[in-house]
Design a protein around this motif. Structure first.
Motif, PDB file in Angstrom:
ATOM      1  N   GLY A 311       0.843  -1.189   0.000  1.00  0.00           N
ATOM      2  CA  GLY A 311       0.000   0.000   0.000  1.00  0.00           C
ATOM      3  C   GLY A 311       0.874   1.232   0.000  1.00  0.00           C
ATOM      4  N   SER A 333      -2.824   3.378   2.895  1.00  0.00           N
ATOM      5  CA  SER A 333      -3.747   2.596   2.073  1.00  0.00           C
ATOM      6  C   SER A 333      -3.364   1.122   2.086  1.00  0.00           C
ATOM      7  CB  SER A 333      -3.760   3.109   0.631  1.00  0.00           C
ATOM      8  OG  SER A 333      -2.530   2.817  -0.017  1.00  0.00           O
ATOM      9  N   LEU A 334      -4.359   0.272   1.903  1.00  0.00           N
ATOM     10  CA  LEU A 334      -4.187  -1.178   1.797  1.00  0.00           C
ATOM     11  C   LEU A 334      -5.546  -1.800   1.527  1.00  0.00           C
ATOM     12  CD1 LEU A 334      -3.517  -2.571   5.429  1.00  0.00           C
ATOM     13  CD2 LEU A 334      -4.965  -0.662   4.850  1.00  0.00           C
ATOM     14  N   TRP A 394      -4.928   2.716  -7.997  1.00  0.00           N
ATOM     15  CA  TRP A 394      -5.025   1.366  -7.441  1.00  0.00           C
ATOM     16  C   TRP A 394      -5.442   0.406  -8.540  1.00  0.00           C
ATOM     17  CZ3 TRP A 394      -8.883   4.897  -7.285  1.00  0.00           C
ATOM     18  CH2 TRP A 394     -10.188   4.476  -7.568  1.00  0.00           C
TER      19      TRP A 394
END
Length: 425
Positions: A311, A333-334, A394
């Motif tokens: 992430g 983020s992840l 993403w």
């Protein structure tokens, strides 16, 4: 819990997480059931070559660059032909230029140019220079046949005009691997730079350039951080090769904390590992790593349910809505899960130095995550744009196949559910 109950939970924006054999419900900021982003590189069910691995940077003049793998071999770098493709936006991410090819792998078995994958990107803030580093060749990171004598190679690409044209690629394999040749932990048998964003310091500038920090993963040794004071022409190991900042870490990212310390955020099952490098002499890059700590459900940290995925970590300045004060805000983020799905963003305000006094303190007590997509999704990265917005990239199964590369502009208000807002620029 029955399947119908789980279905209802997801429809209501609640993420179920497992801890100690018990199922808990984790509230999400977003109730969206599908992605709201732009499709930049599409992978459809009948496509033989997928896209993977996003990387973002904004140039000095404001253009946004988006790089990604195009994989005719169908797999990771080291297993065959992988190309580097990119697009450029000149209006802050609203519209994008045509897909371009930076380099096409030869696909020749054993060749140094067989493939080029896992892009790590940075654009210099004071010039038109852009740097991209990727893995290259035909030796895959995890295989026993990949060794110091037959390494997973590293390629460097440089542009002097904001990414419009690029110099011929350079191989930097020996320069990087040689840094570890005399380590008491042994030679680096296989390593690569984590994809996404190479971090440029906001405060450390010795000569022409602000310092770069790049996280790498060394097989069997975990994470290290490389730094460069000449925009990638020479690299050194932060803290030296004897310190192992995250021995159990995987792919990792770097960010600068408010006091100038360097944060390492590394991929782990169920969450992230964090460690902090405290400088004794920042100009000489001297100091020490602290003790690596896990961020996960047990300490109200960031949670990646049933997955271990790379992430992004990012520090931004925000306004706290309750009192109007400026507060540094850390974003991570992840995929929220379960598995590689529901990519989202956690946040943590750093109201004082006590909030990041140690890695253990930093790892605990993060805010509820914002769900970017409800679809199966994996790697992600984001950057703060010049106007204060967050540009996020993403990969997700938009069309039912792994993966399509997505892009979206976000605000701090969206990510934090209105608790914080962007600083007007």
């Amino acid at each position: 819990m029955k399947k119908i109950a789980l279905s209802l939970i997801f429809q209501q924006g609640i993420l179920p997480v497992l801890a100690g054999g018990m199922l808990f419900a984790l509230s999400l900021q977003s109730h969206a059931q599908s992605s709201e982003g732009q499709v930049l590189f599409a992978t459809h069910p009948n496509d033989s070559a997928p896209y993977r691995i996003p990387a973002l940077a904004q140039t000095q003049r404001g253009d946004i660059l988006y790089f990604t793998d195009y994989r005719p071999c169908g797999s990771d770098i080291g297993y065959g032909r992988v190309d580097q493709h990119y697009r450029i936006s000149k209006d802050g991410g609203l519209k994008w230029g045509p897909e371009r090819v930076l380099i096409q792998g030869s696909g020749v078995k054993g060749a140094r140019d067989c493939g080029f994958g896992d892009p790590a990107l940075v654009a210099d803030r004071t010039s038109k220079e852009v740097l991209l580093i990727s893995g290259c060749g035909n030796a895959a990171y995890p295989l026993a046949t990949t060794t110091r004598q037959n390494p997973m190679r590293m390629a460097l690409f440089r542009s002097f005009n904001g990414g419009k044209k690029w110099q011929k690629w350079q191989e930097i394999t020996e320069q990087i691997y040689a840094l570890f040749d005399h380590s008491s932990h042994g030679e680096a048998q296989s390593l690569f730079a984590a994809s996404g964003k190479i971090m440029q310091s906001r405060s450390v500038r010795l000569h022409q350039y602000y310092r770069l920090y790049m996280a790498i993963l060394v097989r069997g040794q975990g994470n290290f951080v490389l730094y460069s004071d000449d925009f990638g022409r020479q690299w050194q190991v932060l803290g030296g090769v004897e310190e192992q900042p995250c021995p159990k870490g995987d792919e990792a990212k770097c960010e600068e904390l408010p006091d100038g310390s360097l944060l390492l955020s590394s991929r782990k099952g169920g969450g992230r590992f964090f460690n902090i490098f405290r400088f004794s002499d920042v100009d000489k890059a001297q100091g020490h790593w602290q003790t690596c700590s896990a961020s996960q459900i047990t300490n109200n940290g960031v949670i990646a349910k049933d997955n271990t995925t790379n992430g992004e970590i990012l520090l931004v300045e925000a306004i706290r809505q309750s009192d109007g004060k400026k507060v540094p805000l850390l974003l991570q983020s992840l995929p929220l899960g379960p598995g590689r799905s529901h990519v989202g963003i956690y946040y943590k305000p750093l109201s004082s130095s006590e909030d990041y006094a140690t890695p253990a303190v930093l790892a605990a007590n993060w805010g509820s995550p914002y769900q970017v997509t409800a679809l199966p999704s994996a790697y992600s990265t984001f950057i703060a744009l010049h106007n204060g917005k967050i540009a996020m990239a993403w990969e997700e199964e938009t069309f039912g196949k792994q993966y399509t590369e997505m892009f979206r502009l976000l605000t701090i208000e969206e990510i934090t559910g209105g608790k914080y807002k962007n600083i007007a620029k």
